[in-house]
Write a protein that holds these residues in place. Structure first.
Motif, PDB file in Angstrom:
ATOM      1  N   ILE A   8     168.629 105.628  -6.159  1.00  0.00           N
ATOM      2  CA  ILE A   8     167.358 105.396  -5.461  1.00  0.00           C
ATOM      3  C   ILE A   8     167.673 105.325  -3.964  1.00  0.00           C
ATOM      4  CG2 ILE A   8     165.264 104.008  -5.334  1.00  0.00           C
ATOM      5  CD1 ILE A   8     165.973 102.803  -8.045  1.00  0.00           C
ATOM      6  N   GLY A  29     157.197 112.744  -8.163  1.00  0.00           N
ATOM      7  CA  GLY A  29     156.072 112.159  -8.897  1.00  0.00           C
ATOM      8  C   GLY A  29     156.384 111.908 -10.360  1.00  0.00           C
ATOM      9  N   GLY A  30     157.259 112.715 -10.939  1.00  0.00           N
ATOM     10  CA  GLY A  30     157.614 112.537 -12.348  1.00  0.00           C
ATOM     11  C   GLY A  30     156.747 113.332 -13.314  1.00  0.00           C
ATOM     12  N   MET A  34     159.528 113.633 -15.971  1.00  0.00           N
ATOM     13  CA  MET A  34     159.377 112.510 -16.909  1.00  0.00           C
ATOM     14  C   MET A  34     158.756 112.976 -18.223  1.00  0.00           C
ATOM     15  SD  MET A  34     160.595 109.677 -15.585  1.00  0.00           S
ATOM     16  CE  MET A  34     159.802 108.240 -16.317  1.00  0.00           C
ATOM     17  N   TYR A  38     160.831 113.177 -21.991  1.00  0.00           N
ATOM     18  CA  TYR A  38     160.198 112.071 -22.734  1.00  0.00           C
ATOM     19  C   TYR A  38     160.898 111.896 -24.076  1.00  0.00           C
ATOM     20  CZ  TYR A  38     156.348 109.785 -25.348  1.00  0.00           C
ATOM     21  OH  TYR A  38     155.580 108.962 -26.125  1.00  0.00           O
ATOM     22  N   ALA A  44     163.491 104.876 -22.596  1.00  0.00           N
ATOM     23  CA  ALA A  44     163.609 105.494 -21.274  1.00  0.00           C
ATOM     24  C   ALA A  44     163.975 106.958 -21.443  1.00  0.00           C
ATOM     25  CB  ALA A  44     164.686 104.775 -20.457  1.00  0.00           C
ATOM     26  N   PRO A  45     163.433 107.807 -20.589  1.00  0.00           N
ATOM     27  CA  PRO A  45     163.837 109.210 -20.640  1.00  0.00           C
ATOM     28  C   PRO A  45     165.335 109.338 -20.352  1.00  0.00           C
ATOM     29  CG  PRO A  45     162.171 108.858 -18.933  1.00  0.00           C
ATOM     30  CD  PRO A  45     162.511 107.520 -19.493  1.00  0.00           C
ATOM     31  N   ILE A  53     165.585 109.054  -7.562  1.00  0.00           N
ATOM     32  CA  ILE A  53     164.161 108.795  -7.390  1.00  0.00           C
ATOM     33  C   ILE A  53     163.868 108.795  -5.896  1.00  0.00           C
ATOM     34  CG2 ILE A  53     162.334 107.089  -7.720  1.00  0.00           C
ATOM     35  CD1 ILE A  53     163.903 106.159 -10.251  1.00  0.00           C
ATOM     36  N   SER A  55     160.621 109.035  -4.566  1.00  0.00           N
ATOM     37  CA  SER A  55     159.193 108.828  -4.268  1.00  0.00           C
ATOM     38  C   SER A  55     158.962 107.828  -3.145  1.00  0.00           C
ATOM     39  CB  SER A  55     158.445 108.405  -5.525  1.00  0.00           C
ATOM     40  OG  SER A  55     159.173 107.442  -6.229  1.00  0.00           O
ATOM     41  N   ASN A  56     159.959 107.005  -2.843  1.00  0.00           N
ATOM     42  CA  ASN A  56     159.760 106.042  -1.754  1.00  0.00           C
ATOM     43  C   ASN A  56     160.120 106.595  -0.377  1.00  0.00           C
ATOM     44  OD1 ASN A  56     158.660 104.014  -3.285  1.00  0.00           O
ATOM     45  ND2 ASN A  56     160.645 103.114  -3.777  1.00  0.00           N
TER      46      ASN A  56
ATOM     47  N   ASN B  19     167.358  99.523 -16.133  1.00  0.00           N
ATOM     48  CA  ASN B  19     167.395 100.971 -15.953  1.00  0.00           C
ATOM     49  C   ASN B  19     166.171 101.435 -15.155  1.00  0.00           C
ATOM     50  OD1 ASN B  19     167.337 103.734 -16.180  1.00  0.00           O
ATOM     51  ND2 ASN B  19     167.546 103.788 -18.421  1.00  0.00           N
ATOM     52  N   PRO B  20     166.386 101.982 -13.956  1.00  0.00           N
ATOM     53  CA  PRO B  20     165.240 102.368 -13.120  1.00  0.00           C
ATOM     54  C   PRO B  20     164.462 103.541 -13.685  1.00  0.00           C
ATOM     55  CG  PRO B  20     167.302 103.127 -12.137  1.00  0.00           C
ATOM     56  CD  PRO B  20     167.685 102.265 -13.312  1.00  0.00           C
ATOM     57  N   LEU B  21     165.014 104.191 -14.719  1.00  0.00           N
ATOM     58  CA  LEU B  21     164.298 105.326 -15.311  1.00  0.00           C
ATOM     59  C   LEU B  21     163.364 104.900 -16.439  1.00  0.00           C
ATOM     60  CD1 LEU B  21     167.129 108.015 -15.328  1.00  0.00           C
ATOM     61  CD2 LEU B  21     165.066 107.976 -13.910  1.00  0.00           C
ATOM     62  N   ARG B  22     163.406 103.612 -16.800  1.00  0.00           N
ATOM     63  CA  ARG B  22     162.428 103.167 -17.810  1.00  0.00           C
ATOM     64  C   ARG B  22     161.028 103.407 -17.280  1.00  0.00           C
ATOM     65  NH1 ARG B  22     163.094  97.305 -19.669  1.00  0.00           N
ATOM     66  NH2 ARG B  22     161.333  97.861 -20.993  1.00  0.00           N
ATOM     67  N   ARG B  23     160.154 103.779 -18.190  1.00  0.00           N
ATOM     68  CA  ARG B  23     158.797 104.118 -17.751  1.00  0.00           C
ATOM     69  C   ARG B  23     158.022 102.843 -17.414  1.00  0.00           C
ATOM     70  NH1 ARG B  23     156.041 107.151 -22.233  1.00  0.00           N
ATOM     71  NH2 ARG B  23     156.520 105.165 -23.206  1.00  0.00           N
ATOM     72  N   ASP B  26     156.262 101.065 -20.248  1.00  0.00           N
ATOM     73  CA  ASP B  26     157.101 100.255 -21.135  1.00  0.00           C
ATOM     74  C   ASP B  26     157.472  98.924 -20.482  1.00  0.00           C
ATOM     75  OD1 ASP B  26     157.099 102.250 -23.085  1.00  0.00           O
ATOM     76  OD2 ASP B  26     158.868 103.238 -22.246  1.00  0.00           O
ATOM     77  N   GLY B  42     151.564 109.940 -23.554  1.00  0.00           N
ATOM     78  CA  GLY B  42     152.926 109.930 -23.010  1.00  0.00           C
ATOM     79  C   GLY B  42     153.210 111.077 -22.059  1.00  0.00           C
ATOM     80  N   THR B  59     149.022 107.237 -13.766  1.00  0.00           N
ATOM     81  CA  THR B  59     149.332 107.045 -15.181  1.00  0.00           C
ATOM     82  C   THR B  59     150.764 106.509 -15.289  1.00  0.00           C
ATOM     83  OG1 THR B  59     149.871 109.398 -15.223  1.00  0.00           O
ATOM     84  CG2 THR B  59     147.753 108.764 -16.123  1.00  0.00           C
ATOM     85  N   CYS B  61     152.787 106.132 -17.644  1.00  0.00           N
ATOM     86  CA  CYS B  61     153.740 106.688 -18.610  1.00  0.00           C
ATOM     87  C   CYS B  61     154.644 107.751 -17.990  1.00  0.00           C
ATOM     88  CB  CYS B  61     153.023 107.267 -19.826  1.00  0.00           C
ATOM     89  SG  CYS B  61     152.145 108.803 -19.493  1.00  0.00           S
ATOM     90  N   ILE B  62     154.286 108.257 -16.810  1.00  0.00           N
ATOM     91  CA  ILE B  62     155.159 109.277 -16.198  1.00  0.00           C
ATOM     92  C   ILE B  62     155.823 108.751 -14.930  1.00  0.00           C
ATOM     93  CG2 ILE B  62     153.920 111.266 -17.162  1.00  0.00           C
ATOM     94  CD1 ILE B  62     152.640 111.630 -14.362  1.00  0.00           C
ATOM     95  N   ILE B  63     155.693 107.440 -14.710  1.00  0.00           N
ATOM     96  CA  ILE B  63     156.279 106.864 -13.494  1.00  0.00           C
ATOM     97  C   ILE B  63     157.498 106.040 -13.867  1.00  0.00           C
ATOM     98  CG2 ILE B  63     155.868 105.201 -11.643  1.00  0.00           C
ATOM     99  CD1 ILE B  63     153.059 106.147 -11.508  1.00  0.00           C
ATOM    100  N   PRO B  64     158.669 106.375 -13.337  1.00  0.00           N
ATOM    101  CA  PRO B  64     159.832 105.529 -13.590  1.00  0.00           C
ATOM    102  C   PRO B  64     159.685 104.233 -12.791  1.00  0.00           C
ATOM    103  CG  PRO B  64     160.418 107.293 -12.061  1.00  0.00           C
ATOM    104  CD  PRO B  64     158.985 107.519 -12.458  1.00  0.00           C
ATOM    105  N   GLY B  66     161.687 102.649 -11.247  1.00  0.00           N
ATOM    106  CA  GLY B  66     162.426 102.738  -9.985  1.00  0.00           C
ATOM    107  C   GLY B  66     161.602 103.238  -8.821  1.00  0.00           C
ATOM    108  N   SER B  67     160.448 103.831  -9.100  1.00  0.00           N
ATOM    109  CA  SER B  67     159.649 104.339  -7.990  1.00  0.00           C
ATOM    110  C   SER B  67     158.559 103.369  -7.555  1.00  0.00           C
ATOM    111  CB  SER B  67     159.053 105.706  -8.332  1.00  0.00           C
ATOM    112  OG  SER B  67     157.997 105.555  -9.226  1.00  0.00           O
TER     113      SER B  67
END
Lengths: 288, 160
Positions: A8, A29-30, A34, A38, A44-45, A53, A55-56, B19-23, B26, B42, B59, B61-64, B66-67
Motif C-alpha cells: 500500500i 478501484g477493484g 477484485m 473472487y 479474501a481474493p 493498492i 486507490s489512496n 490482510n489488506p486484500l480482504r473485502r 467481509d 459478489g 459496493t 464487495c469489490i473494495i479491498p 486496504g483502500s
C-alpha cells in the motif's frame, strides 16, 4: 497459506519503486481485479501476482485539468468524475456516464479501464476516436503513446513491468457534430454489446474532419484513417454519394467473433444514420 | 502480510489489522458486526453490499479493506441513527417498499445519497439513483414511491 505480496504505497514515487522491484500490479478501484480473483463469501481474493493498492494516491493521480496540450485526466479519475467534468470532450463524458451503475462509477478508474484492455471496455473507444495518449511512468522517466498503440489486443497492452499508467491526455479536437452510442442489454450494469463513436468537423459546407471508432466489434477498438479519408474533404452534398464506399471499407475492418451479422449490421445502421443527419445539414450539436 | 488500516466507521475511529486484500464487505460483517451490509452477487453489480465511502455510494464487495485507510464509511447501522435515516426507513415501511428486505439497506443508502444531492428528484432520477440496486421482490414501484414519500416528508431534512 501462500504469501502473496500486497503493498500500500503512500506516494507515487513509492509505488514506482515497488513496481520496479516487485512488478506489483496496481489495484485501483477493484472493479476488474477484485471480481476476477473472487474466491467466495468471507474469503479474501488471492492474486497469482504481487499487487499494490493505489486507490489512496488520488491526490497525485486523480485530477482532471485542461493544459496547453490537451485535457489531462489522472489515472485514478472515476467515471463519475469524468462524466461531470465539462473540460472532458463529449464522447468520453458520455461513455463514462453510461458505465456500470452509480456505485461502480464511484470506484472504477480510467487507468484501470485502459490497463484491463477488455474489448468491451467503455473508455478506450472514445479515447481512440480522439487520438488520446496514455502517460506511462517508471522510476526511469515518463513516456507517452497513443491509446490505440498501447492496447495491443484483448487484455494485452504495451505496459512494461516497471511502468504505471499515470494518466491520459486528450488533445484538443475540433468537431461540429459528435455521435456516441452504446448498446447494452439494460440501462445499468450493462457490458457493451457494441459501441460506436464518431465525429464530423464541418466548415463552410466542407467535411474538414471525420472519424469513427468501433468498440466491442473485434479484439480491440477499431479505427481506420484510410476509411475515414473517404469522406474527408468532401462537400456535404457529395457525402451521400461516397457513404456506401465508406461503410463497406469500415465493415472490412471489423472482426466480431460472436454475432458478427448483428454487430456489422448495427454498426452500419448507426454510422449511416449519423452521416445522413450531418450530410443533410444538421446544425452543430450542443454537447454540454 | 498484515496491514494496519485506520478508518471511520459510522462516526467512530476503528483500526483493522490483517490482510489488506480482504473485502470490505467481509471485514464490515465479520470483524465489525455490521450485518446490515449484505452480499448478493459478489461482483459489484447488485448493490446489496452498498456502503457510503466519503459521501459516495460504493459496493463493498469489490473494495479491498486496504483502500479505505483514512476514509469515512457509513453503513445502514450508522444511517439509521440519523434523522435522514429514520425518515427514509419510516417512508420505506409506510410505503410498503420492503418484502424480503435483502436489498433494502443498499436501497436506503442509495436513496440517502440521492436526496442529499437532489432533495426533489423526479421519478427518472430516482430510478437512475437506484439503478445499481437490484430487488427481486417488489418490482421497484413501491420503492420509488417510498423515496418520493421520504423526499416530501423530510423536506427540511434534505435541504438543510
Amino acid at each position: 497459506m501462500d504469501e502473496v505480496k500486497c503493498f500500500i504505497p503512500k506516494s507515487l514515487d513509492e509505488a514506482l519503486r515497488i513496481r520496479k522491484e516487485f512488478h506489483a500490479k496496481p489495484l485501483a478501484g477493484g472493479s476488474d481485479l477484485m471480481v476476477s480473483y473472487y474466491k467466495g463469501i468471507g474469503i479474501a481474493p488471492v492474486f497469482p501476482f504481487p499487487v499494490m493498492i493505489i486507490s489512496n494516491l488520488s491526490d497525485e493521480l486523480g485530477t482532471i485539468r485542461k493544459e496547453d496540450d490537451g485535457v489531462h485526466i489522472g489515472a485514478l479519475s472515476t467515471p463519475n468524475e469524468i462524466a461531470s467534468s465539462m473540460v472532458v470532450p463529449y464522447p468520453v463524458r458520455k461513455a463514462a456516464s453510461l458505465m456500470g451503475a452509480p456505485s461502480l462509477r464511484n470506484t472504477a478508474t480510467i487507468g484501470g479501464n485502459i490497463g484491463n484492455a477488455s474489448p468491451k471496455g467503455d473508455l478506450p473507444q472514445p479515447l481512440i476516436l480522439l487520438d488520446a495518449e496514455v502517460v506511462l511512468r517508471s522510476v526511469d522517466g515518463e513516456r507517452r503513446m497513443k491509446v490505440d498503440d498501447f492496447i495491443l489486443g484483448s487484455k494485452k497492452t504495451a505496459l512494461a513491468d516497471d511502468e504505471i499508467i499515470t494518466g491520459i491526455v486528450i488533445p484538443e479536437v475540433k468537431a461540429t457534430h459528435y455521435f456516441y452510442h452504446k448498446i447494452g442489454m439494460r440501462r445499468a450494469n450493462a457490458i457493451s454489446k457494441l459501441s460506436l463513436s464518431a465525429l464530423f468537423d464541418v466548415e463552410d459546407g466542407v467535411v474538414v474532419d471525420f472519424r469513427a471508432s468501433s468498440g466491442a466489434a473485434g479484439p480491440k477498438v477499431r479505427r481506420s484513417r484510410d476509411a475515414e479519408e473517404i469522406l474527408i474533404g468532401l462537400k456535404l452534398d457529395e457525402v451521400s454519394g461516397k457513404t456506401g464506399e465508406f461503410l463497406s471499407a469500415w465493415n472490412s475492418i471489423l472482426s466480431p467473433h460472436a454475432m458478427p451479422e448483428y454487430r456489422r449490421a448495427s454498426t452500419r445502421r448507426m454510422l449511416l444514420g449519423f452521416i445522413e443527419e450531418v450530410a443533410s445539414g444538421a446544425l452543430p450539436g450542443n454537447y454540454e | 502480510m498484515d496491514a494496519e488500516i485506520r478508518f471511520t466507521l459510522n462516526g467512530k475511529s476503528v483500526i483493522f489489522i490483517g490482510n489488506p486484500l480482504r473485502r470490505l464487505v467481509d471485514v464490515l460483517r465479520e470483524d465489525f458486526g455490521m450485518l446490515g451490509v449484505k452480499e448478493g452477487c459478489g461482483e459489484g453489480e447488485c448493490g446489496a453490499c452498498s456502503v457510503i465511502k466519503d459521501g459516495k455510494l460504493v459496493t463493498s464487495c469489490i473494495i479491498p479493506v486496504g483502500s479505505v485507510d483514512g476514509s469515512e464509511i457509513m453503513t445502514i447501522e450508522g444511517l439509521r441513527e440519523k434523522e435522514e435515516g429514520k425518515c427514509l426507513i419510516d417512508a420505506f415501511a409506510d410505503g410498503g417498499a420492503v418484502q424480503c428486505g435483502f436489498c433494502i439497506p443498499g436501497m436506503v443508502l442509495a436513496s440517502y445519497v440521492l436526496l442529499r444531492s437532489n432533495p426533489h428528484p423526479t421519478e427518472d432520477e430516482i430510478r437512475l439513483a437506484i439503478s445499481g440496486n437490484i430487488c427481486r421482490c417488489t418490482g421497484y414501484d413501491l420503492i420509488v414511491e417510498s423515496i418520493m414519500l421520504a423526499a416530501k416528508r423530510g423536506e427540511e431534512l434534505w435541504t438543510k
